[in-house]
Design a protein around this motif. Structure first.
Motif, PDB file in Angstrom:
ATOM      1  N   ALA A 116       0.381  -1.496  -0.450  1.00 23.99           N
ATOM      2  CA  ALA A 116      -0.300   0.170   0.274  1.00 23.99           C
ATOM      3  C   ALA A 116       0.700   0.868  -0.050  1.00 23.99           C
ATOM      4  O   ALA A 116       0.629   2.264  -0.682  1.00 23.99           O
ATOM      5  N   ALA A 117       1.854   1.603   0.509  1.00 23.40           N
ATOM      6  CA  ALA A 117       2.947   2.240   0.575  1.00 23.40           C
ATOM      7  C   ALA A 117       3.504   2.821  -0.939  1.00 23.40           C
ATOM      8  O   ALA A 117       4.174   3.665  -0.768  1.00 23.40           O
ATOM      9  N   ASP A 118       3.207   1.672  -1.071  1.00 20.28           N
ATOM     10  CA  ASP A 118       5.020   1.343  -2.777  1.00 20.28           C
ATOM     11  C   ASP A 118       3.810   2.257  -3.643  1.00 20.28           C
ATOM     12  O   ASP A 118       4.694   2.648  -4.687  1.00 20.28           O
ATOM     13  N   VAL A 119       2.424   1.597  -3.468  1.00 20.81           N
ATOM     14  CA  VAL A 119       1.191   2.819  -4.208  1.00 20.81           C
ATOM     15  C   VAL A 119       1.374   4.494  -4.221  1.00 20.81           C
ATOM     16  O   VAL A 119       1.707   5.329  -4.883  1.00 20.81           O
ATOM     17  N   LEU A 120       1.666   4.818  -2.849  1.00 24.45           N
ATOM     18  CA  LEU A 120       1.656   6.223  -2.377  1.00 24.45           C
ATOM     19  C   LEU A 120       3.188   6.434  -3.189  1.00 24.45           C
ATOM     20  O   LEU A 120       2.702   7.693  -3.720  1.00 24.45           O
ATOM     21  N   ALA A 121       4.208   5.900  -2.845  1.00 25.45           N
ATOM     22  CA  ALA A 121       5.057   6.726  -3.672  1.00 25.45           C
ATOM     23  C   ALA A 121       5.274   6.707  -5.055  1.00 25.45           C
ATOM     24  O   ALA A 121       5.098   7.043  -6.106  1.00 25.45           O
ATOM     25  N   SER A 122       4.843   5.202  -5.870  1.00 26.80           N
ATOM     26  CA  SER A 122       4.073   5.435  -7.252  1.00 26.80           C
ATOM     27  C   SER A 122       3.275   6.935  -7.615  1.00 26.80           C
ATOM     28  O   SER A 122       3.739   7.415  -8.845  1.00 26.80           O
ATOM     29  N   VAL A 123       2.775   7.243  -6.754  1.00 22.90           N
ATOM     30  CA  VAL A 123       1.095   8.225  -7.480  1.00 22.90           C
ATOM     31  C   VAL A 123       2.362   9.905  -7.155  1.00 22.90           C
ATOM     32  O   VAL A 123       1.876  10.268  -8.070  1.00 22.90           O
ATOM     33  N   PHE A 124       3.091   9.876  -5.951  1.00 26.25           N
ATOM     34  CA  PHE A 124       3.398  11.274  -6.295  1.00 26.25           C
ATOM     35  C   PHE A 124       4.900  11.044  -6.868  1.00 26.25           C
ATOM     36  O   PHE A 124       5.445  11.805  -7.299  1.00 26.25           O
ATOM     37  N   ASN A 125       5.542  10.221  -7.711  1.00 27.79           N
ATOM     38  CA  ASN A 125       6.771   9.352  -8.428  1.00 27.79           C
ATOM     39  C   ASN A 125       7.748  10.497  -8.318  1.00 27.79           C
ATOM     40  O   ASN A 125       8.527  11.519  -8.685  1.00 27.79           O
ATOM     41  N   ALA A 126       8.039  10.235  -6.432  1.00 25.31           N
ATOM     42  CA  ALA A 126       9.342  11.425  -6.387  1.00 25.31           C
ATOM     43  C   ALA A 126      10.492  10.074  -6.973  1.00 25.31           C
ATOM     44  O   ALA A 126      11.100   9.589  -6.325  1.00 25.31           O
ATOM     45  N   SER A 127      11.742  11.237  -6.766  1.00 21.81           N
ATOM     46  CA  SER A 127      13.049  10.584  -7.251  1.00 21.81           C
ATOM     47  C   SER A 127      13.349  11.223  -5.802  1.00 21.81           C
ATOM     48  O   SER A 127      13.397  12.677  -5.747  1.00 21.81           O
ATOM     49  N   VAL A 128      14.706  10.311  -5.512  1.00 19.84           N
ATOM     50  CA  VAL A 128      16.191  10.747  -4.691  1.00 19.84           C
ATOM     51  C   VAL A 128      16.878  11.271  -4.715  1.00 19.84           C
ATOM     52  O   VAL A 128      18.418  11.524  -4.207  1.00 19.84           O
ATOM     53  N   ASP A 129      17.279  11.399  -6.292  1.00 17.44           N
ATOM     54  CA  ASP A 129      18.634  12.264  -7.034  1.00 17.44           C
ATOM     55  C   ASP A 129      18.807  13.553  -6.368  1.00 17.44           C
ATOM     56  O   ASP A 129      20.085  13.662  -6.338  1.00 17.44           O
ATOM     57  N   THR A 130      17.318  14.503  -6.358  1.00 12.75           N
ATOM     58  CA  THR A 130      18.254  15.639  -5.775  1.00 12.75           C
ATOM     59  C   THR A 130      16.868  16.076  -4.538  1.00 12.75           C
ATOM     60  O   THR A 130      15.698  15.623  -4.687  1.00 12.75           O
ATOM     61  N   TRP A 131      16.954  17.180  -4.049  1.00 13.40           N
ATOM     62  CA  TRP A 131      16.293  17.161  -3.061  1.00 13.40           C
ATOM     63  C   TRP A 131      14.890  17.857  -3.294  1.00 13.40           C
ATOM     64  O   TRP A 131      13.980  17.451  -3.085  1.00 13.40           O
ATOM     65  N   ASP A 132      14.723  18.502  -4.599  1.00 13.91           N
ATOM     66  CA  ASP A 132      13.920  19.191  -4.836  1.00 13.91           C
ATOM     67  C   ASP A 132      12.897  18.145  -5.305  1.00 13.91           C
ATOM     68  O   ASP A 132      11.626  18.652  -6.286  1.00 13.91           O
ATOM     69  N   SER A 133      13.593  16.921  -5.944  1.00 21.08           N
ATOM     70  CA  SER A 133      12.825  16.200  -7.174  1.00 21.08           C
ATOM     71  C   SER A 133      12.114  15.085  -6.215  1.00 21.08           C
ATOM     72  O   SER A 133      11.237  13.918  -5.858  1.00 21.08           O
TER      73      SER A 133
END
Length: 506
Positions: A116-133
């Motif tokens: 379920a938490a993985d769905v949330l991560a997919s929804v927002f599609n953040a990337s951790v390469d940059t802080w503002d991503s």
């Protein structure tokens, strides 16, 4: 404007307010879709009779071609109905890892909270390469890594990174070892390995994961740089044999790393970490521990002692998508000295992590990783441990360890089954002994395929180093029961007897 064709009318889908997942309307639509998809999948699962579809590969291929006459990339979309049909067929024909008869691979059923938490991560599609991503994801991964390095026994100067899998973690660990050991001899990162007056080599057990050799090939060392060390009777790297290999190596060979395995794929065996650490210190080389499987013992009070000596490793691989029950992929590479990451992957690029942004605190995790875009996998991991705690995850591993003990005892007690090794973690290796004079290797291979074709049970297979087919139960379902395992072993015996009586595929 003259010379320009008018804009084509937008497809109606582009105008839907719920098109984008992270929009409030889209987030509500994700909830509705997930509900519908899981309802369809649940209905298909209720009609299942085993962990695999009762189809041959050819039959499954023809079925999919029939269901997708235009392939998976049709010119014109078919709407929600097509997606729901896909969900039904996928659930009906994929592997069901929650079935207690699924016991072949280091591939556990995922936890509901993590999925379920993985769905949330997919929804927002953040990337951790940059802080503002992905600002929250960046800070969450930093804290997750800090907690894991502490569990591994590392100090405040440690660091790490989430990776797509144990193979990627091992690759990065050996890259760091290559650069650390050879960096004083040549500009390895600039000019490569050409002109070196030494031959770099890597030592590992004969039972080490194939990713060690693959990493050496990718790093320009070559697979022949791997020096395999015999395993002892307990399927652990023989420290005395390693000592001999190190002291008798050719004068121009320089060891880059000793790769210890904490949880071999076949036996779950754990190399003698304190002894290997002592040899690494004596030789001035790196110690990497591939604990992709066994790293979950860090969460278990009962099994944690198996990892004594882990704190002496320079780097450690742990696959959280194995013994922390995460949806794949969620591996982690930990390093005792954060400076090793900076020296190897500490890239700075003006459009991603300029120096002045970094000085102001706006740094992401690009410098820790071999990847650029990298999803927020820390969300599902953190959700799991926030919900269950380390004790809860450790109890799951303990339950699987208990199941392995029961299975081993049941194998030993059965006249047609023979145990190959006592389980260390959650793996049981054994074989079926034919009643007739049939080739036991052929019978064991054929009985496993019979179970696959019937879809009734999923057991693993391995071959002994000196030859001989063995069956393998990799037990990672903490809700399986002793009765489930008794029935699974009964199915193995029944399949073996059927193969003997019919000569099927012998």
């Amino acid at each position: 404007m003259p010379g320009h064709a008018p804009l084509a009318p937008a497809p109606s889908a582009l105008l839907e307010p719920d098109l984008l997942a992270a929009d409030p309307a889209g987030l509500a639509e994700v909830g509705r879709l997930v509900t519908e998809l899981t309802r369809e999948a649940a209905g298909a699962l209720r009609r299942r009779s085993g962990p695999l579809p009762a189809l041959t590969p050819d039959e499954l291929s023809r079925l999919i071609d029939t269901q997708l006459p235009d392939g998976p990339l049709p010119r014109t979309g078919k709407g929600r109905a097509a997606v729901l049909a896909l969900a039904r067929s996928y659930a009906a024909h994929t592997v069901d890892l929650a079935d207690p008869r699924a016991a072949a691979h280091l591939q556990p059923p995922a936890l509901s909270i993590a999925a379920a938490a993985d769905v949330l991560a997919s929804v927002f599609n953040a990337s951790v390469d940059t802080w503002d991503s992905g600002p929250y994801a960046v800070e969450l991964e930093r804290r997750l890594i800090r907690s894991l390095t502490g569990l591994a026994g590392y100090g405040p100067g440690a660091d790490g990174v989430l990776t797509p899998g144990g193979t990627a973690s091992n690759l990065q660990a050996l890259l760091m070892a290559r650069d650390a050991v050879l960096g004083d001899r040549a500009d390895i990162r600039g000019t490569g390995l050409t002109g070196l007056a030494v031959r770099p080599v890597v030592y590992c057990s004969e039972l080490a994961h194939f990713s060690v050799a693959r990493a050496c090939a990718l790093l320009g060392l070559g697979e022949h740089a791997v020096r395999t060390v015999p395993a002892d009777a307990g399927h652990r790297m023989d420290a005395a044999a390693l000592d001999h290999a190190l002291t008798s190596r050719a004068p121009d060979e320089i060891p880059l790393a000793i790769v210890a395995t904490a949880g071999t794929t076949d036996y779950g065996s754990i190399d003698p970490l304190p002894e290997l650490a002592a040899l690494a210190r004596r030789e001035g080389t790196r110690l990497h521990v591939d604990a992709a499987y066994g790293g979950g013992a860090l969460f278990s009070d009962r099994l944690r002692h198996l990892l004594t000596g882990l704190e002496a490793a320079d780097t450690v691989t742990i696959d959280l998508h194995k013994t922390a029950w995460q949806p794949a992929a969620a591996s982690v590479l930990l390093t005792r000295d954060a400076r090793d990451l900076a020296a190897t992957t500490g890239l700075r690029v003006a459009y991603l992590n300029p120096d002045d942004d970094g000085a102001a605190g706006y740094d992401g995790l690009l410098g820790n990783s071999l990847a650029t875009t990298r999803r927020a996998d820390a969300v599902k991991v953190a959700a799991t441990f926030l919900a269950l705690g380390r004790e809860g995850v450790g109890a799951m591993l303990d339950a699987c360890h208990d199941l392995a003990g029961h299975a081993a005892a049941a194998v030993t007690a059965h006249p047609r089954l023979e145990l190959t090794a006592e389980p260390v973690l959650t793996t049981v290796v054994f074989h079926y002994t034919p009643r007739t004079g049939a080739d036991p290797d052929a019978v064991n291979g054929a009985l496993r395929r019979r179970l696959l074709r019937q879809g009734t049970a999923l057991v693993g297979r391995t071959d002994l180093p000196g030859g001989g087919v063995r069956l393998k139960l990799t037990l990672l379902n903490p809700q399986a029961t002793k009765t489930d395992l008794d029935e699974l072993l009964a199915a193995v015996v029944a399949a073996g007897e059927a193969v003997e009586s019919t000569g099927e595929h012998l």
